[in-house]
Scaffold this active site. Structure first.
Site: not given
Ligand code: PRP
Ligand code: URA
Length: 209
Positions: A104, A108, A200, A203
């Protein structure tokens, strides 16, 4: 919310509470994510078709059943979806695994694609898209669209925690996709994080914060 299943199984709910706990470290977070994914796999595959088959036991012959129909593919959304793969494979060892990389954009909140590697026969398989968090729904919706653009059908979305906003986006964009979740939370905060959620997921899984 027509096609949403929230799992109320006590084991799933107990483990989800531990997962949410801010004092749960990465090692336990990974183990719990896999355990919940395994339990969800059991429920999500409840409607898989079976066919009768003869089996010879040491004592004689009987009729059992075996899985029939389309084979399965797991498609974790990188990174956090990776945390659910091993748990699913524990009870679906023949499934193939494709990867879709999306993150994400923090400004945005829109998903940005950075990786894709799918099994060659993906269009012949039933697909379980895996991501622990369904927040705005942007990432999951983009991943599903990505698969549909390649001709995939029979897609289910499996998440640990969802916000109502994310569920609504998937229902709007992909009304034929069934959604399976362990927890339906209250809302998103101004940064697109799920409240109360678990923070997160990526993380916490990989210890990157
Ligand atoms: C997180 C999560 C989803 C997304 C959800 O990933 O694992 O993929 O956010 O958010 P959304 O429904 O608003 O799109 P992130 O973008 O943090 O990446 P990561 O898995 O690499 O930490
Ligand atoms: N991605 C995450 O990992 N946690 C949230 O709460 C939203 C998006």
């Amino acid at each position: 919310m027509g096609n949403v299943t929230v799992f109320s199984h006590p084991l799933i709910q107990h483990k989800l509470t531990l997962l949410r706990d801010e004092n749960t470290g990465s090692r336990d977070f990974r183990a719990l994510t896999n355990e919940i994914a395994m339990l969800m796999a059991y429920e999500v595959t409840r409607d898989l078709p079976v066919e009768p088959v003869e089996v010879n036991t040491p004592m004689g012959t009987t009729t059992g059943v075996q899985l029939s129909g389309k084979k399965l593919a797991l498609v974790p959304i990188l990174r956090a979806g990776l945390g659910m793969v091993d748990g699913m494979l524990n009870i679906l060892p023949a499934a193939k695994v494709g990867h879709v990389g999306l993150y994400r954009d923090p400004n945005t909140l829109r998903p940005v694609e950075y990786y894709c590697k799918l099994p060659a026969d993906i269009v012949e398989r039933s697909i379980l898209v895996l991501d622990p968090m369904l927040a705005t729904g942007g990432s999951a919706s983009a991943a599903i669209q990505f698969l549909k653009n390649r001709g995939c059908k029979g897609i289910k979305l499996i998440c640990l925690i969802a916000a109502p906003e994310g569920v609504a986006v998937i229902e709007r964009d992909h009304p034929g996709v069934d959604i399976f979740i362990a927890g339906l939370d209250e809302k998103l905060n101004d940064h697109g994080y799920i409240l109360p959620g678990l923070g997160d997921a990526g993380d916490r899984l990989f210890g990157t914060k």
